[in-house]
Design a protein around this motif. Structure first.
Motif, PDB file in Angstrom:
ATOM      1  N   PHE A  49       0.786  -1.220   0.036  1.00 10.97           N
ATOM      2  CA  PHE A  49      -0.041   0.002   0.100  1.00 10.97           C
ATOM      3  C   PHE A  49       0.869   1.206   0.020  1.00 10.97           C
ATOM      4  O   PHE A  49       0.479   2.265  -0.578  1.00 10.97           O
ATOM      5  CB  PHE A  49      -0.870  -0.114   1.327  1.00 10.97           C
ATOM      6  CG  PHE A  49      -1.776   1.125   1.473  1.00 10.97           C
ATOM      7  CD1 PHE A  49      -2.948   1.590   0.398  1.00 10.97           C
ATOM      8  CD2 PHE A  49      -1.170   2.144   2.198  1.00 10.97           C
ATOM      9  CE1 PHE A  49      -3.500   2.766   0.700  1.00 10.97           C
ATOM     10  CE2 PHE A  49      -2.161   3.225   2.428  1.00 10.97           C
ATOM     11  CZ  PHE A  49      -3.489   3.451   1.661  1.00 10.97           C
ATOM     12  N   TYR A  50       1.743   1.245   0.786  1.00  6.34           N
ATOM     13  CA  TYR A  50       2.632   2.420   0.929  1.00  6.34           C
ATOM     14  C   TYR A  50       3.743   2.719  -0.036  1.00  6.34           C
ATOM     15  O   TYR A  50       4.528   3.743  -0.325  1.00  6.34           O
ATOM     16  CB  TYR A  50       3.239   2.598   2.436  1.00  6.34           C
ATOM     17  CG  TYR A  50       2.522   3.033   3.307  1.00  6.34           C
ATOM     18  CD1 TYR A  50       1.788   4.299   3.311  1.00  6.34           C
ATOM     19  CD2 TYR A  50       1.799   2.101   4.226  1.00  6.34           C
ATOM     20  CE1 TYR A  50       0.966   4.644   4.157  1.00  6.34           C
ATOM     21  CE2 TYR A  50       0.923   2.407   5.243  1.00  6.34           C
ATOM     22  CZ  TYR A  50       0.372   3.792   5.333  1.00  6.34           C
ATOM     23  OH  TYR A  50      -0.348   4.147   6.252  1.00  6.34           O
ATOM     24  N   LYS A  51       3.699   1.661  -1.222  1.00 11.17           N
ATOM     25  CA  LYS A  51       4.672   1.889  -2.229  1.00 11.17           C
ATOM     26  C   LYS A  51       4.152   2.970  -3.117  1.00 11.17           C
ATOM     27  O   LYS A  51       4.877   3.592  -3.841  1.00 11.17           O
ATOM     28  CB  LYS A  51       5.054   0.546  -2.933  1.00 11.17           C
ATOM     29  CG  LYS A  51       6.061  -0.181  -2.243  1.00 11.17           C
ATOM     30  CD  LYS A  51       6.196  -1.661  -3.163  1.00 11.17           C
ATOM     31  CE  LYS A  51       6.973  -2.591  -2.425  1.00 11.17           C
ATOM     32  NZ  LYS A  51       6.958  -3.820  -3.106  1.00 11.17           N
ATOM     33  N   GLN A  52       2.721   2.713  -3.182  1.00  6.67           N
ATOM     34  CA  GLN A  52       2.066   3.768  -4.033  1.00  6.67           C
ATOM     35  C   GLN A  52       1.281   4.756  -3.475  1.00  6.67           C
ATOM     36  O   GLN A  52       0.558   5.419  -4.216  1.00  6.67           O
ATOM     37  CB  GLN A  52       1.002   2.756  -5.115  1.00  6.67           C
ATOM     38  CG  GLN A  52       1.873   1.603  -5.706  1.00  6.67           C
ATOM     39  CD  GLN A  52       0.658   0.470  -6.356  1.00  6.67           C
ATOM     40  OE1 GLN A  52      -0.427   0.907  -6.285  1.00  6.67           O
ATOM     41  NE2 GLN A  52       1.200  -0.498  -6.722  1.00  6.67           N
ATOM     42  N   TYR A  53       1.629   5.089  -2.213  1.00  6.61           N
ATOM     43  CA  TYR A  53       0.552   5.845  -1.612  1.00  6.61           C
ATOM     44  C   TYR A  53       1.299   7.204  -1.607  1.00  6.61           C
ATOM     45  O   TYR A  53       2.443   7.392  -1.474  1.00  6.61           O
ATOM     46  CB  TYR A  53       0.437   5.464  -0.148  1.00  6.61           C
ATOM     47  CG  TYR A  53      -0.358   6.401   0.740  1.00  6.61           C
ATOM     48  CD1 TYR A  53      -1.608   6.688   0.412  1.00  6.61           C
ATOM     49  CD2 TYR A  53       0.369   7.357   1.540  1.00  6.61           C
ATOM     50  CE1 TYR A  53      -2.517   7.420   1.372  1.00  6.61           C
ATOM     51  CE2 TYR A  53      -0.632   8.183   2.313  1.00  6.61           C
ATOM     52  CZ  TYR A  53      -1.687   8.258   2.303  1.00  6.61           C
ATOM     53  OH  TYR A  53      -2.536   8.848   2.808  1.00  6.61           O
ATOM     54  N   ASP A  54       0.593   8.154  -2.134  1.00  7.69           N
ATOM     55  CA  ASP A  54       0.752   9.647  -2.277  1.00  7.69           C
ATOM     56  C   ASP A  54       0.229  10.264  -1.197  1.00  7.69           C
ATOM     57  O   ASP A  54      -1.161  11.037  -1.339  1.00  7.69           O
ATOM     58  CB  ASP A  54       0.715  10.237  -3.591  1.00  7.69           C
ATOM     59  CG  ASP A  54       1.409  11.490  -3.851  1.00  7.69           C
ATOM     60  OD1 ASP A  54       2.292  12.059  -2.866  1.00  7.69           O
ATOM     61  OD2 ASP A  54       1.207  12.145  -4.763  1.00  7.69           O
ATOM     62  N   SER A  55       1.056  10.970  -0.123  1.00 14.32           N
ATOM     63  CA  SER A  55      -0.044  11.610   0.836  1.00 14.32           C
ATOM     64  C   SER A  55      -0.308  12.790   0.454  1.00 14.32           C
ATOM     65  O   SER A  55      -1.050  13.416   1.025  1.00 14.32           O
ATOM     66  CB  SER A  55       1.038  11.551   2.315  1.00 14.32           C
ATOM     67  OG  SER A  55       2.320  12.138   2.051  1.00 14.32           O
ATOM     68  N   VAL A  56       0.665  13.701  -0.201  1.00 11.01           N
ATOM     69  CA  VAL A  56       0.176  15.067  -0.686  1.00 11.01           C
ATOM     70  C   VAL A  56      -1.164  14.915  -1.457  1.00 11.01           C
ATOM     71  O   VAL A  56      -1.917  15.716  -1.729  1.00 11.01           O
ATOM     72  CB  VAL A  56       1.377  15.566  -1.385  1.00 11.01           C
ATOM     73  CG1 VAL A  56       1.062  16.791  -1.975  1.00 11.01           C
ATOM     74  CG2 VAL A  56       2.559  15.716  -0.619  1.00 11.01           C
ATOM     75  N   LYS A  57      -1.176  13.997  -2.458  1.00 10.00           N
ATOM     76  CA  LYS A  57      -2.208  13.803  -3.199  1.00 10.00           C
ATOM     77  C   LYS A  57      -3.398  13.566  -2.484  1.00 10.00           C
ATOM     78  O   LYS A  57      -4.486  14.099  -2.775  1.00 10.00           O
ATOM     79  CB  LYS A  57      -2.046  12.469  -4.332  1.00 10.00           C
ATOM     80  CG  LYS A  57      -3.278  12.436  -5.027  1.00 10.00           C
ATOM     81  CD  LYS A  57      -2.891  11.110  -6.087  1.00 10.00           C
ATOM     82  CE  LYS A  57      -4.261  10.642  -6.697  1.00 10.00           C
ATOM     83  NZ  LYS A  57      -3.851   9.281  -7.274  1.00 10.00           N
ATOM     84  N   GLU A  58      -3.454  12.763  -1.365  1.00 15.23           N
ATOM     85  CA  GLU A  58      -4.464  12.269  -0.464  1.00 15.23           C
ATOM     86  C   GLU A  58      -5.055  13.643   0.261  1.00 15.23           C
ATOM     87  O   GLU A  58      -5.980  14.003   0.311  1.00 15.23           O
ATOM     88  CB  GLU A  58      -4.206  11.314   0.510  1.00 15.23           C
ATOM     89  CG  GLU A  58      -4.104   9.999  -0.289  1.00 15.23           C
ATOM     90  CD  GLU A  58      -5.596   9.489  -0.610  1.00 15.23           C
ATOM     91  OE1 GLU A  58      -6.626   9.521   0.086  1.00 15.23           O
ATOM     92  OE2 GLU A  58      -5.536   8.844  -1.676  1.00 15.23           O
ATOM     93  N   PHE A  59      -3.906  14.396   0.843  1.00  9.84           N
ATOM     94  CA  PHE A  59      -4.187  15.582   1.372  1.00  9.84           C
ATOM     95  C   PHE A  59      -5.082  16.713   0.438  1.00  9.84           C
ATOM     96  O   PHE A  59      -5.924  17.161   0.957  1.00  9.84           O
ATOM     97  CB  PHE A  59      -3.022  16.393   1.970  1.00  9.84           C
ATOM     98  CG  PHE A  59      -3.184  17.648   2.443  1.00  9.84           C
ATOM     99  CD1 PHE A  59      -3.708  17.894   3.598  1.00  9.84           C
ATOM    100  CD2 PHE A  59      -2.697  18.860   1.796  1.00  9.84           C
ATOM    101  CE1 PHE A  59      -4.002  19.154   4.175  1.00  9.84           C
ATOM    102  CE2 PHE A  59      -2.936  20.180   2.259  1.00  9.84           C
ATOM    103  CZ  PHE A  59      -3.425  20.291   3.449  1.00  9.84           C
TER     104      PHE A  59
END
Length: 76
Positions: A49-59
């Motif tokens: 999950f965290y390989k492809q997770y973009d926290s800025v995009k989610e924010f």
């Protein structure tokens, strides 16, 4: 015709000598099974999950949805 008296002296020690190694063995097997059947797949799922997770995009998506009180959407 009376029944023979049961052997009570040393009964606990005798039963513990038999059951204690079995209990330790089964608990060890259960711990190993839990590790490889539950925790390892869970760690792998988190890693994937965290390989492809973009926290800025989610924010930014949450900000545009109006979830945050302290951050206004960019349209306002």
């Amino acid at each position: 015709m009376s029944l023979a008296k049961p052997m009570m002296r040393g009964l606990l020690a005798k039963r513990l000598r038999f059951h204690l190694p079995i209990a330790f063995g089964l608990s060890f097997v259960a711990a190993i099974a839990f590790k490889y059947m539950v925790t390892e797949p869970r760690k792998q799922a988190y890693a994937d999950f965290y390989k492809q997770y973009d926290s800025v995009k989610e924010f930014n998506a949450m900000r545009e949805a109006g979830i945050f009180q302290s951050v206004r959407p960019s349209g306002e």
